[in-house]
Design an enzyme around this catalytic site. Structure first.
Site, PDB file in Angstrom:
ATOM      1  N   HIS A  46     -43.172 -27.876  96.802  1.00  0.00           N
ATOM      2  CA  HIS A  46     -42.599 -29.215  96.636  1.00  0.00           C
ATOM      3  C   HIS A  46     -41.107 -29.159  96.964  1.00  0.00           C
ATOM      4  CE1 HIS A  46     -45.878 -30.720  93.607  1.00  0.00           C
ATOM      5  NE2 HIS A  46     -46.393 -30.167  94.691  1.00  0.00           N
ATOM      6  N   GLU A  48     -38.495 -30.024  95.275  1.00  0.00           N
ATOM      7  CA  GLU A  48     -37.667 -29.483  94.199  1.00  0.00           C
ATOM      8  C   GLU A  48     -37.763 -27.957  94.138  1.00  0.00           C
ATOM      9  OE1 GLU A  48     -39.277 -33.508  92.699  1.00  0.00           O
ATOM     10  OE2 GLU A  48     -40.038 -31.801  93.845  1.00  0.00           O
ATOM     11  N   CYS A  76     -42.694 -33.558  89.234  1.00  0.00           N
ATOM     12  CA  CYS A  76     -43.988 -33.344  88.588  1.00  0.00           C
ATOM     13  C   CYS A  76     -43.792 -32.322  87.463  1.00  0.00           C
ATOM     14  CB  CYS A  76     -45.005 -32.853  89.618  1.00  0.00           C
ATOM     15  SG  CYS A  76     -44.740 -31.144  90.157  1.00  0.00           S
ATOM     16  N   CYS A  79     -42.490 -28.970  88.753  1.00  0.00           N
ATOM     17  CA  CYS A  79     -41.094 -29.005  89.190  1.00  0.00           C
ATOM     18  C   CYS A  79     -40.143 -29.197  88.011  1.00  0.00           C
ATOM     19  CB  CYS A  79     -40.902 -30.087  90.241  1.00  0.00           C
ATOM     20  SG  CYS A  79     -41.754 -29.714  91.795  1.00  0.00           S
TER      21      CYS A  79
END
Length: 150
Positions: A46, A48, A76, A79
């Site tokens: 992701h 992040e 999420c 993250c």
């Protein structure tokens, strides 16, 4: 945040999902990355996570105290946890997890505020920052002819 939004648009142009994240310390950008899940065939890549990995590499530490992460979407749970473990001081996000889910992404409906509370995390959270611009990324993504979601 606008750097993260721009980075997310670059990612979409490269066939990635519409998420971007920038990490800053003392008003200087340390890293700015987009989601690379499809590129790396790594479901954990992701924006992040990618930005945290790059910031740790550049700063030669896993302690990102004093850093702020600007994310186009509310992180999420994975993250958020990475932000907590990296000791990031503040999370600033645009679109919410609910916004992402409403746009067709399979987000877990656990807000950062809830994660912070459950984990007693000291991280500061500021949501809805440039929210409309962040939500526009989902619409930009939807217009792509070969979009992929996960």
């Amino acid at each position: 945040m606008r750097l993260a939004i721009g980075k997310a648009r670059q990612g979409v142009a490269l066939g990635q999902s519409p998420f971007g994240a920038c990490i800053a310390r003392a008003d200087a950008v340390v890293s700015c990355e987009h989601n690379v899940v499809w590129l790396t065939v790594d479901i954990t890549a992701h924006a992040e996570i990618h930005a945290i990995r790059e910031a740790c590499r550049k700063l030669r530490t896993i302690d990102l105290s004093g850093c702020v992460i600007y994310s186009t979407c509310e992180p999420c749970p994975m993250c958020f946890s990475a932000c907590h473990w990296a000791r990031i001081s503040k999370i600033v996000y645009g679109a919410s997890i609910r916004d992402a889910r409403a746009s067709g992404f399979r987000e877990l409906q656990i807000s950062n505020a809830r994660m912070k509370d459950l984990g007693e995390s000291p991280v500061e959270i500021k949501g809805d920052f440039l929210r409309e611009e962040a939500i526009a990324l989902f619409h930009f993504f939807d217009q792509q002819p070969n979009k992929r979601t996960y």
